[in-house]
Design an enzyme around this catalytic site. Sequence first.
Site, PDB file in Angstrom:
ATOM      1  N   ASN A   1      -6.314  -3.487  43.473  1.00  0.00           N
ATOM      2  CA  ASN A   1      -6.087  -2.095  42.639  1.00  0.00           C
ATOM      3  C   ASN A   1      -6.434  -2.338  41.130  1.00  0.00           C
ATOM      4  O   ASN A   1      -6.850  -1.103  41.075  1.00  0.00           O
ATOM      5  CB  ASN A   1      -4.534  -1.351  42.893  1.00  0.00           C
ATOM      6  CG  ASN A   1      -4.326  -0.690  44.463  1.00  0.00           C
ATOM      7  OD1 ASN A   1      -5.648  -0.357  45.110  1.00  0.00           O
ATOM      8  ND2 ASN A   1      -3.363  -1.935  44.370  1.00  0.00           N
TER       9      ASN A   1
ATOM     10  N   ARG B   1      -8.022   2.354  38.911  1.00  0.00           N
ATOM     11  CA  ARG B   1      -6.478   1.582  38.002  1.00  0.00           C
ATOM     12  C   ARG B   1      -7.815  -0.301  37.617  1.00  0.00           C
ATOM     13  O   ARG B   1      -7.385  -0.506  36.583  1.00  0.00           O
ATOM     14  CB  ARG B   1      -5.814   0.766  39.056  1.00  0.00           C
ATOM     15  CG  ARG B   1      -5.033   2.001  39.106  1.00  0.00           C
ATOM     16  CD  ARG B   1      -3.709   2.368  40.247  1.00  0.00           C
ATOM     17  NE  ARG B   1      -4.554   1.673  41.243  1.00  0.00           N
ATOM     18  CZ  ARG B   1      -3.877   1.818  42.480  1.00  0.00           C
ATOM     19  NH1 ARG B   1      -2.730   1.855  42.411  1.00  0.00           N
ATOM     20  NH2 ARG B   1      -4.158   1.978  43.802  1.00  0.00           N
TER      21      ARG B   1
ATOM     22  N   TYR C   1     -48.324 -18.351  25.619  1.00  0.00           N
ATOM     23  CA  TYR C   1     -48.307 -17.163  24.952  1.00  0.00           C
ATOM     24  C   TYR C   1     -48.902 -16.445  23.730  1.00  0.00           C
ATOM     25  O   TYR C   1     -48.378 -18.141  22.724  1.00  0.00           O
ATOM     26  CB  TYR C   1     -46.496 -16.938  24.987  1.00  0.00           C
ATOM     27  CG  TYR C   1     -46.026 -15.072  24.621  1.00  0.00           C
ATOM     28  CD1 TYR C   1     -46.663 -14.411  25.595  1.00  0.00           C
ATOM     29  CD2 TYR C   1     -44.704 -14.891  24.170  1.00  0.00           C
ATOM     30  CE1 TYR C   1     -46.342 -12.883  25.164  1.00  0.00           C
ATOM     31  CE2 TYR C   1     -44.573 -13.961  23.062  1.00  0.00           C
ATOM     32  CZ  TYR C   1     -45.266 -12.637  24.085  1.00  0.00           C
ATOM     33  OH  TYR C   1     -45.127 -12.038  24.330  1.00  0.00           O
TER      34      TYR C   1
ATOM     35  N   GLY D   1      -7.351  11.799  49.720  1.00  0.00           N
ATOM     36  CA  GLY D   1      -6.646  10.447  49.747  1.00  0.00           C
ATOM     37  C   GLY D   1      -6.801  10.129  51.265  1.00  0.00           C
ATOM     38  O   GLY D   1      -8.379  10.469  51.785  1.00  0.00           O
TER      39      GLY D   1
ATOM     40  N   LEU E   1     -12.783   2.647  54.154  1.00  0.00           N
ATOM     41  CA  LEU E   1     -12.255   3.118  53.137  1.00  0.00           C
ATOM     42  C   LEU E   1     -12.694   3.501  51.750  1.00  0.00           C
ATOM     43  O   LEU E   1     -11.971   2.417  51.501  1.00  0.00           O
ATOM     44  CB  LEU E   1     -10.892   4.104  53.775  1.00  0.00           C
ATOM     45  CG  LEU E   1     -10.412   4.334  54.960  1.00  0.00           C
ATOM     46  CD1 LEU E   1      -8.971   4.860  54.671  1.00  0.00           C
ATOM     47  CD2 LEU E   1     -11.050   5.534  55.382  1.00  0.00           C
ATOM     48  N   ALA E   2     -13.687   4.059  51.202  1.00  0.00           N
ATOM     49  CA  ALA E   2     -14.288   3.334  50.084  1.00  0.00           C
ATOM     50  C   ALA E   2     -15.244   4.731  49.643  1.00  0.00           C
ATOM     51  O   ALA E   2     -16.238   4.575  48.406  1.00  0.00           O
ATOM     52  CB  ALA E   2     -15.665   2.222  50.712  1.00  0.00           C
ATOM     53  N   ALA E   3     -14.036   5.983  49.399  1.00  0.00           N
ATOM     54  CA  ALA E   3     -14.575   6.843  48.472  1.00  0.00           C
ATOM     55  C   ALA E   3     -14.407   7.143  46.936  1.00  0.00           C
ATOM     56  O   ALA E   3     -14.268   7.092  46.382  1.00  0.00           O
ATOM     57  CB  ALA E   3     -14.524   8.033  49.092  1.00  0.00           C
TER      58      ALA E   3
ATOM     59  N   ASN F   1     -46.892 -38.187  33.454  1.00  0.00           N
ATOM     60  CA  ASN F   1     -46.340 -37.866  32.165  1.00  0.00           C
ATOM     61  C   ASN F   1     -46.154 -37.430  31.479  1.00  0.00           C
ATOM     62  O   ASN F   1     -47.605 -36.998  30.514  1.00  0.00           O
ATOM     63  CB  ASN F   1     -46.464 -39.314  32.124  1.00  0.00           C
ATOM     64  CG  ASN F   1     -44.988 -40.189  31.527  1.00  0.00           C
ATOM     65  OD1 ASN F   1     -43.942 -39.148  31.172  1.00  0.00           O
ATOM     66  ND2 ASN F   1     -45.199 -41.077  30.695  1.00  0.00           N
TER      67      ASN F   1
ATOM     68  N   ARG G   1     -56.066 -34.567  16.604  1.00  0.00           N
ATOM     69  CA  ARG G   1     -54.730 -34.507  15.730  1.00  0.00           C
ATOM     70  C   ARG G   1     -55.937 -35.227  13.945  1.00  0.00           C
ATOM     71  O   ARG G   1     -57.090 -35.730  14.285  1.00  0.00           O
ATOM     72  CB  ARG G   1     -53.975 -35.253  15.855  1.00  0.00           C
ATOM     73  CG  ARG G   1     -54.707 -36.604  15.989  1.00  0.00           C
ATOM     74  CD  ARG G   1     -53.179 -37.916  16.246  1.00  0.00           C
ATOM     75  NE  ARG G   1     -53.877 -38.953  16.272  1.00  0.00           N
ATOM     76  CZ  ARG G   1     -53.259 -40.068  17.102  1.00  0.00           C
ATOM     77  NH1 ARG G   1     -52.161 -39.985  18.423  1.00  0.00           N
ATOM     78  NH2 ARG G   1     -53.821 -41.136  16.894  1.00  0.00           N
TER      79      ARG G   1
HETATM   80  C1  UD1 Z   1      -2.728   2.629  50.384  1.00  0.00           C
HETATM   81  C2  UD1 Z   1      -1.766   3.015  51.261  1.00  0.00           C
HETATM   82  C3  UD1 Z   1      -0.257   2.257  51.115  1.00  0.00           C
HETATM   83  C4  UD1 Z   1      -0.775   0.762  52.131  1.00  0.00           C
HETATM   84  C5  UD1 Z   1      -2.247   0.450  50.864  1.00  0.00           C
HETATM   85  C6  UD1 Z   1      -2.431  -1.381  50.924  1.00  0.00           C
HETATM   86  C7  UD1 Z   1      -1.948   5.669  51.728  1.00  0.00           C
HETATM   87  C8  UD1 Z   1      -1.876   7.135  51.124  1.00  0.00           C
HETATM   88  N1  UD1 Z   1      -1.535   4.058  51.499  1.00  0.00           N
HETATM   89  O1  UD1 Z   1      -2.553   2.938  49.190  1.00  0.00           O
HETATM   90  O2  UD1 Z   1       0.988   2.563  52.465  1.00  0.00           O
HETATM   91  O3  UD1 Z   1       0.404  -0.123  51.322  1.00  0.00           O
HETATM   92  O4  UD1 Z   1      -3.344   0.708  51.182  1.00  0.00           O
HETATM   93  O5  UD1 Z   1      -2.954  -1.654  50.203  1.00  0.00           O
HETATM   94  O6  UD1 Z   1      -3.264   5.118  52.619  1.00  0.00           O
HETATM   95  N2  UD1 Z   1      -9.480   6.271  49.257  1.00  0.00           N
HETATM   96  C9  UD1 Z   1     -11.196   6.708  49.741  1.00  0.00           C
HETATM   97  N3  UD1 Z   1     -10.555   8.292  49.827  1.00  0.00           N
HETATM   98  C10 UD1 Z   1      -9.663   9.100  48.897  1.00  0.00           C
HETATM   99  C11 UD1 Z   1      -8.070   7.915  48.961  1.00  0.00           C
HETATM  100  C12 UD1 Z   1      -8.382   6.532  48.617  1.00  0.00           C
HETATM  101  O7  UD1 Z   1     -11.871   6.805  50.319  1.00  0.00           O
HETATM  102  O8  UD1 Z   1      -9.538  10.736  49.291  1.00  0.00           O
HETATM  103  C13 UD1 Z   1     -10.270   4.460  49.798  1.00  0.00           C
HETATM  104  C14 UD1 Z   1     -10.117   3.863  48.558  1.00  0.00           C
HETATM  105  O9  UD1 Z   1     -11.482   3.966  48.097  1.00  0.00           O
HETATM  106  C15 UD1 Z   1      -9.597   3.280  49.045  1.00  0.00           C
HETATM  107  C16 UD1 Z   1      -8.784   2.781  50.027  1.00  0.00           C
HETATM  108  O10 UD1 Z   1      -9.462   4.334  51.090  1.00  0.00           O
HETATM  109  O11 UD1 Z   1     -10.595   1.654  49.244  1.00  0.00           O
HETATM  110  C17 UD1 Z   1      -7.391   3.000  49.477  1.00  0.00           C
HETATM  111  O12 UD1 Z   1      -7.032   4.334  48.626  1.00  0.00           O
HETATM  112  P1  UD1 Z   1      -5.956   3.441  47.275  1.00  0.00           P
HETATM  113  O13 UD1 Z   1      -6.194   4.707  46.453  1.00  0.00           O
HETATM  114  O14 UD1 Z   1      -6.158   2.229  46.766  1.00  0.00           O
HETATM  115  O15 UD1 Z   1      -4.497   3.690  48.087  1.00  0.00           O
HETATM  116  P2  UD1 Z   1      -3.236   2.723  47.846  1.00  0.00           P
HETATM  117  O16 UD1 Z   1      -2.603   3.396  46.577  1.00  0.00           O
HETATM  118  O17 UD1 Z   1      -3.806   0.877  47.509  1.00  0.00           O
HETATM  119 CA    CA Z   2      -5.484   0.329  47.516  1.00  0.00          CA
END
Ligand code: UD1
Ligand code: CA
Length: 458
Positions: free
Chosen positions: A229, A17, A388, A79, A10-12, A378, A441
């Site tokens: 975060n 923060r 330049y 989410g 998950l990286a979206a 040397n 020189r």
């Molecule tokens: C999340 C978990 C929490 C856990 C914690 C661990 C949820 C709801 N909560 O919280 O239970 O303790 O991680 O670190 O999952 N992301 C998406 N799309 C979205 C939202 C998030 O790709 O719509 C990705 C973010 O880029 C991130 C990851 O999901 O890499 C986690 O999201 P983040 O918002 O950091 O969740 P936490 O609040 O840390």
């Molecule tokens: Ca997180």
Amino acid sequence: MSTNRYAIILAAGQGTRMKSKLYKVLHPVCGKPMVEHVVDQVSKLDINKIVTIVGHGADQVKAQLDGKSEFALQEEQLGTAHAVMQAAPQLATLQGTTLVICGDTPLITAETMEALLSHHEQQGAKATILSSYAEDPTGYGRIIRNEDGHVERIVEHKDATDEERKVKEINTGTYCFDNQALFEALQHVSNDNAQGEYYLPDVIEILKAKGEIVSAYQIADMEETLGVNDRVALAQAEKIMRRRINEYHMRNGVSIIDPENTYIGVEVQIGQDTIIYPGSVITGQTVIGNDCKIGPHTEIHDCEINDRTVIRQSVAHQSSIGSDVTIGPFAHIRPQSAIGNEVRIGNFVEIKKSTFGKGSKASHLSYIGDAEVGEQVNIGCGSITVNYDGKNKYLTKIEDNVFVGCNSNLVAPVTIGKGAYIAAGSTITEDVPGMALSIARARQVNKENYVHKLNSKK
Ligand code: UD1
Ligand code: CA
């Protein structure tokens, strides 16, 4: 037949923060973006397909992970459950086990993921959470267990009651699922919660309600699961990763005098019996040989450094440096330089895009740019290449065994032939033939008693 395995990263998210122009998962930890740490660890496992969910900064994240992962786009960040759902076209119909992991947990290791996967497969569970204990669980989802100790559900910090917030067992954000059960359950996740988001952890409760086996695997080493975060956590992750990297090198036979103050990138390789002194920053694709001495206070990026070379209080970037070389203190080796064996580069010498043959020396106060320096040359104190003209750069060739006297200017383009001797203070504008002595020189004039004359005029 062994089970097929898939991974979703998950990286979206934007990473609000972090308060940064750079997307969260691209923030580096010891020189490598967080999400790439995760992908590289996942890649060490036997995984049939890796899908990274991208959204904010999708193009940059895809470019960074090019060739290492497939991608699915999450256009709106609704989410973590919604994020996983975006991988449905690639994965939903497949049979096997799916590892889900957040791109902001850069410290997690392949060993831990492997342990989680085998626990999950042994238990015959439909879902297994990687859980951990946090002294301060603030912000994490809490694992809620029933009286028998079985996992019931996960509650997010923002949704938790005061009683639930006391729970120190947390969701690390890494899970594995039966793939088809996961995609089926995702359809039942709602966004009726404090953040109005579709939470992936809700899948646990949904599967549990269906009577499926749900399990949690507790990790022993809490450090691995740090979720980054904000920049405070980023610095913590950096510190932990740094210690891990340094311990790896020390176990491999490298002496690090002060590991707390030595910064080595993840990709760096260092040979046995090399000593790294405090304050050194060694990054990129640097490879250092055996028996070298690096530092104190030395910055090396993308360099190849061979055996027994000593580099003190200096900066070297994108260059190759031979064996038995000494550099510094206070030297600057700029990109595209190739320093041969047994060369000596002394204090306040700057080398740019130049080659130095075996045994050559520039011991004090020189600038050598766009030059080909032969062997056993040397270069005297204060001598420079004038490479330049304000518009273009020109080449200076200094052939083998040349002796350049102190404070000479070599105005490029110019060639100094083999064995030639440049008198101190010369400004050389024309080629010098081999074995010649070149003096360029003004002649010295001594006016006898002239000072007396001056004084009598006053
Ligand atoms: C999340 C978990 C929490 C856990 C914690 C661990 C949820 C709801 N909560 O919280 O239970 O303790 O991680 O670190 O999952 N992301 C998406 N799309 C979205 C939202 C998030 O790709 O719509 C990705 C973010 O880029 C991130 C990851 O999901 O890499 C986690 O999201 P983040 O918002 O950091 O969740 P936490 O609040 O840390
Ligand atoms: Ca997180």
